[in-house]
Design a protein around this motif. Structure first.
Motif, PDB file in Angstrom:
ATOM      1  N   LEU A 168       2.032  10.122  -4.148  1.00 14.57           N
ATOM      2  CA  LEU A 168       1.104  10.564  -3.113  1.00 14.57           C
ATOM      3  C   LEU A 168       1.640  10.216  -1.733  1.00 14.57           C
ATOM      4  O   LEU A 168       2.490   9.327  -1.577  1.00 14.57           O
ATOM      5  CB  LEU A 168      -0.264   9.897  -3.307  1.00 14.57           C
ATOM      6  N   GLU A 169       1.153  10.931  -0.740  1.00  9.80           N
ATOM      7  CA  GLU A 169       1.530  10.648   0.636  1.00  9.80           C
ATOM      8  C   GLU A 169       0.828   9.366   1.093  1.00  9.80           C
ATOM      9  O   GLU A 169      -0.400   9.251   0.980  1.00  9.80           O
ATOM     10  CB  GLU A 169       1.110  11.804   1.540  1.00  9.80           C
ATOM     11  N   PRO A 170       1.590   8.360   1.584  1.00  8.96           N
ATOM     12  CA  PRO A 170       0.969   7.105   2.015  1.00  8.96           C
ATOM     13  C   PRO A 170      -0.109   7.324   3.076  1.00  8.96           C
ATOM     14  O   PRO A 170       0.088   8.084   4.027  1.00  8.96           O
ATOM     15  CB  PRO A 170       2.152   6.301   2.589  1.00  8.96           C
ATOM     16  N   VAL A 171      -1.242   6.668   2.880  1.00  7.09           N
ATOM     17  CA  VAL A 171      -2.370   6.804   3.804  1.00  7.09           C
ATOM     18  C   VAL A 171      -2.887   5.412   4.146  1.00  7.09           C
ATOM     19  O   VAL A 171      -3.092   4.585   3.270  1.00  7.09           O
ATOM     20  CB  VAL A 171      -3.516   7.629   3.177  1.00  7.09           C
ATOM     21  N   ASP A 172      -3.078   5.158   5.437  1.00  5.86           N
ATOM     22  CA  ASP A 172      -3.706   3.910   5.887  1.00  5.86           C
ATOM     23  C   ASP A 172      -5.144   4.253   6.264  1.00  5.86           C
ATOM     24  O   ASP A 172      -5.434   4.626   7.399  1.00  5.86           O
ATOM     25  CB  ASP A 172      -2.957   3.319   7.075  1.00  5.86           C
ATOM     26  N   PHE A 198     -12.348  -4.409  -8.379  1.00  4.08           N
ATOM     27  CA  PHE A 198     -11.067  -3.815  -8.751  1.00  4.08           C
ATOM     28  C   PHE A 198     -11.192  -2.299  -8.909  1.00  4.08           C
ATOM     29  O   PHE A 198     -10.311  -1.548  -8.477  1.00  4.08           O
ATOM     30  CB  PHE A 198     -10.535  -4.441 -10.045  1.00  4.08           C
ATOM     31  N   VAL A 199     -12.258  -1.846  -9.538  1.00  6.41           N
ATOM     32  CA  VAL A 199     -12.469  -0.405  -9.713  1.00  6.41           C
ATOM     33  C   VAL A 199     -12.615   0.283  -8.367  1.00  6.41           C
ATOM     34  O   VAL A 199     -12.043   1.359  -8.136  1.00  6.41           O
ATOM     35  CB  VAL A 199     -13.709  -0.158 -10.600  1.00  6.41           C
ATOM     36  N   GLU A 200     -13.360  -0.323  -7.472  1.00  4.75           N
ATOM     37  CA  GLU A 200     -13.558   0.241  -6.134  1.00  4.75           C
ATOM     38  C   GLU A 200     -12.225   0.390  -5.413  1.00  4.75           C
ATOM     39  O   GLU A 200     -11.984   1.396  -4.736  1.00  4.75           O
ATOM     40  CB  GLU A 200     -14.514  -0.639  -5.337  1.00  4.75           C
ATOM     41  N   THR A 201     -11.355  -0.596  -5.551  1.00  8.73           N
ATOM     42  CA  THR A 201     -10.036  -0.527  -4.919  1.00  8.73           C
ATOM     43  C   THR A 201      -9.171   0.547  -5.566  1.00  8.73           C
ATOM     44  O   THR A 201      -8.483   1.324  -4.884  1.00  8.73           O
ATOM     45  CB  THR A 201      -9.326  -1.886  -4.998  1.00  8.73           C
ATOM     46  N   ALA A 202      -9.174   0.597  -6.900  1.00 14.26           N
ATOM     47  CA  ALA A 202      -8.332   1.549  -7.638  1.00 14.26           C
ATOM     48  C   ALA A 202      -8.720   3.000  -7.334  1.00 14.26           C
ATOM     49  O   ALA A 202      -7.861   3.891  -7.321  1.00 14.26           O
ATOM     50  CB  ALA A 202      -8.427   1.283  -9.123  1.00 14.26           C
ATOM     51  N   LEU A 203     -10.012   3.237  -7.085  1.00 17.37           N
ATOM     52  CA  LEU A 203     -10.470   4.601  -6.837  1.00 17.37           C
ATOM     53  C   LEU A 203      -9.855   5.209  -5.584  1.00 17.37           C
ATOM     54  O   LEU A 203      -9.779   6.445  -5.453  1.00 17.37           O
ATOM     55  CB  LEU A 203     -11.999   4.614  -6.710  1.00 17.37           C
ATOM     56  N   LEU A 204      -9.395   4.375  -4.662  1.00 19.86           N
ATOM     57  CA  LEU A 204      -8.773   4.888  -3.444  1.00 19.86           C
ATOM     58  C   LEU A 204      -7.470   5.630  -3.717  1.00 19.86           C
ATOM     59  O   LEU A 204      -7.035   6.475  -2.940  1.00 19.86           O
ATOM     60  CB  LEU A 204      -8.495   3.744  -2.455  1.00 19.86           C
ATOM     61  N   PHE A 205      -6.829   5.286  -4.844  1.00 21.00           N
ATOM     62  CA  PHE A 205      -5.532   5.899  -5.142  1.00 21.00           C
ATOM     63  C   PHE A 205      -5.658   7.096  -6.069  1.00 21.00           C
ATOM     64  O   PHE A 205      -4.655   7.663  -6.500  1.00 21.00           O
ATOM     65  CB  PHE A 205      -4.612   4.851  -5.794  1.00 21.00           C
ATOM     66  N   LEU A 206      -6.885   7.498  -6.401  1.00 18.52           N
ATOM     67  CA  LEU A 206      -7.093   8.652  -7.285  1.00 18.52           C
ATOM     68  C   LEU A 206      -7.309   9.919  -6.477  1.00 18.52           C
ATOM     69  O   LEU A 206      -7.795   9.901  -5.374  1.00 18.52           O
ATOM     70  CB  LEU A 206      -8.295   8.398  -8.201  1.00 18.52           C
ATOM     71  N   ASN A 250       0.827  -1.196   0.000  1.00 13.19           N
ATOM     72  CA  ASN A 250       0.000   0.000   0.000  1.00 13.19           C
ATOM     73  C   ASN A 250       0.869   1.257   0.000  1.00 13.19           C
ATOM     74  O   ASN A 250       0.632   2.196  -0.785  1.00 13.19           O
ATOM     75  CB  ASN A 250      -0.912  -0.009   1.230  1.00 13.19           C
ATOM     76  N   ALA A 251       1.890   1.273   0.858  1.00 12.12           N
ATOM     77  CA  ALA A 251       2.802   2.417   0.920  1.00 12.12           C
ATOM     78  C   ALA A 251       3.585   2.571  -0.383  1.00 12.12           C
ATOM     79  O   ALA A 251       3.810   3.682  -0.869  1.00 12.12           O
ATOM     80  CB  ALA A 251       3.754   2.259   2.098  1.00 12.12           C
ATOM     81  N   LEU A 252       3.980   1.430  -0.975  1.00 12.88           N
ATOM     82  CA  LEU A 252       4.741   1.462  -2.228  1.00 12.88           C
ATOM     83  C   LEU A 252       3.914   2.054  -3.361  1.00 12.88           C
ATOM     84  O   LEU A 252       4.406   2.887  -4.140  1.00 12.88           O
ATOM     85  CB  LEU A 252       5.202   0.051  -2.586  1.00 12.88           C
ATOM     86  N   VAL A 253       2.655   1.636  -3.470  1.00 13.62           N
ATOM     87  CA  VAL A 253       1.781   2.152  -4.532  1.00 13.62           C
ATOM     88  C   VAL A 253       1.575   3.654  -4.379  1.00 13.62           C
ATOM     89  O   VAL A 253       1.608   4.402  -5.366  1.00 13.62           O
ATOM     90  CB  VAL A 253       0.427   1.407  -4.517  1.00 13.62           C
ATOM     91  N   TYR A 254       1.382   4.111  -3.163  1.00 12.47           N
ATOM     92  CA  TYR A 254       1.202   5.548  -2.939  1.00 12.47           C
ATOM     93  C   TYR A 254       2.456   6.320  -3.347  1.00 12.47           C
ATOM     94  O   TYR A 254       2.367   7.395  -3.960  1.00 12.47           O
ATOM     95  CB  TYR A 254       0.876   5.821  -1.472  1.00 12.47           C
ATOM     96  N   ARG A 255       3.626   5.782  -3.019  1.00 13.96           N
ATOM     97  CA  ARG A 255       4.868   6.477  -3.368  1.00 13.96           C
ATOM     98  C   ARG A 255       5.086   6.504  -4.872  1.00 13.96           C
ATOM     99  O   ARG A 255       5.525   7.511  -5.435  1.00 13.96           O
ATOM    100  CB  ARG A 255       6.054   5.813  -2.671  1.00 13.96           C
TER     101      ARG A 255
END
Length: 296
Positions: A119-123, A288-296, A110-115
């Motif tokens: 983006l700033e990593p968010v839990d 998958f779309v629901e998960t991907a939207l978190l990183f937008l 999760n942290a890797l994808v944000y970086r």
């Protein structure tokens, strides 16, 4: 094994997929409805009721509709086995180990994808539970949530997918259960716990054991943290309990792997039959779309 009518089997699996899509749509509509009610000032009981209804309210509509949609899908008769305290304790310790490793993998990715995305990593999971009242966590995440999720993923999905064998049913239902959480932080441990809870469901032939274990996992992983003081010996002991229980869980899992009991279904295992239909495809795409939207 009985000879399969592939077309009919795909229709069965498509209904299972649509039942999950129906649950996701109900959740979205329910959240919009609650937001509208809250903005209109008609939810006068405060944030506690609002958060609780957000967590589990949609299941009141979604679960009966999902079961009705899948009512004609034949499911193998369950095999009843004993649910002893010793066996439950063993499964709990194994589950803690799965949660520990799954959380490490999920948090790291999760942290890797944000970086990578700049983006700033968010839990979001931790942040959400931190702002929820303890009463909501206990009632919603530790009692009502596990009951509803076990009815959906074990009772409905795994129970009917067992037509193709309990191992494929466990794998598919656990995958959907992991994706259902819609974030990388929870996906890996939810998938691992999904495998364990499905095994417990098939082994005991009842939803009582997986529901109880699910409650205990959520309680130990979320509510206990909120109940502990900010300093002192108790938080230290709690943190130390995770690696200790993880080591014990790994040992128990390795020692018992050859004693696992998985039943064959009346139909031949077929991942193509399970996923190559419009309902399951729609469910996976939406998840998958629901998960991907978190990183937008």
């Amino acid at each position: 094994m009985q000879e399969m009518d592939i077309r009919q089997e795909r229709k069965y699996c498509s209904r299972l997929g649509w039942s999950l899509v129906l649950t996701l749509v109900c959740a979205l509509v329910w959240q919009v409805f609650l937001m509208a009610v809250a903005l209109a000032g008609r939810l006068n009981s405060g944030l506690t009721l609002y958060y609780l209804l957000t967590l589990v309210g949609h299941y009141i509509i979604a679960l009966p509709l999902a079961y009705r949609l899948c009512r004609n899908i034949p499911a193998p008769a369950p095999v009843k086995r004993g649910m002893t305290a010793r066996r439950m304790a063993r499964w709990f310790v194994i589950g803690i180990a799965l949660m520990w490793f799954g959380s490490l993998i999920g948090s790291t990715l999760n942290a890797l994808v944000y970086r990578v995305a700049g983006l700033e990593p968010v839990d979001m999971v931790t942040e959400t539970f931190d702002m929820l009242p303890l009463s909501v966590v206990l009632l919603g995440a530790c009692i009502l949530g596990p009951v509803c999720e076990e009815l959906l993923f074990r009772g409905l999905l795994a129970g009917r997918l067992a037509r193709y064998g309990q191992k494929p049913a466990a794998l598919v239902s656990a995958l959907l259960f992991g994706l259902y959480h819609a974030n990388l932080s929870q996906f890996f441990y939810a998938f691992a716990l999904g495998l364990l809870l499905t095994y417990v469901y098939f082994y005991t032939g009842s939803l009582k054991a997986p529901i109880l274990l699910h409650m205990l996992f959520n309680f130990y992983g979320s509510a206990v943290v909120l109940m502990l003081p900010e300093s002192g010996i108790l938080p230290v002991l709690y943190m130390l309990s995770w690696p200790v229980l993880t080591i014990a869980g790994v040992i128990l899992l390795m020692r018992g792997r050859k004693r696992q009991v998985w039943e064959h279904g009346p139909c031949a295992p077929s991942i193509q039959t399970i996923f190559c239909n419009i309902g399951m495809t729609a469910a996976v795409v939406v998840l998958f779309v629901e998960t991907a939207l978190l990183f937008l």
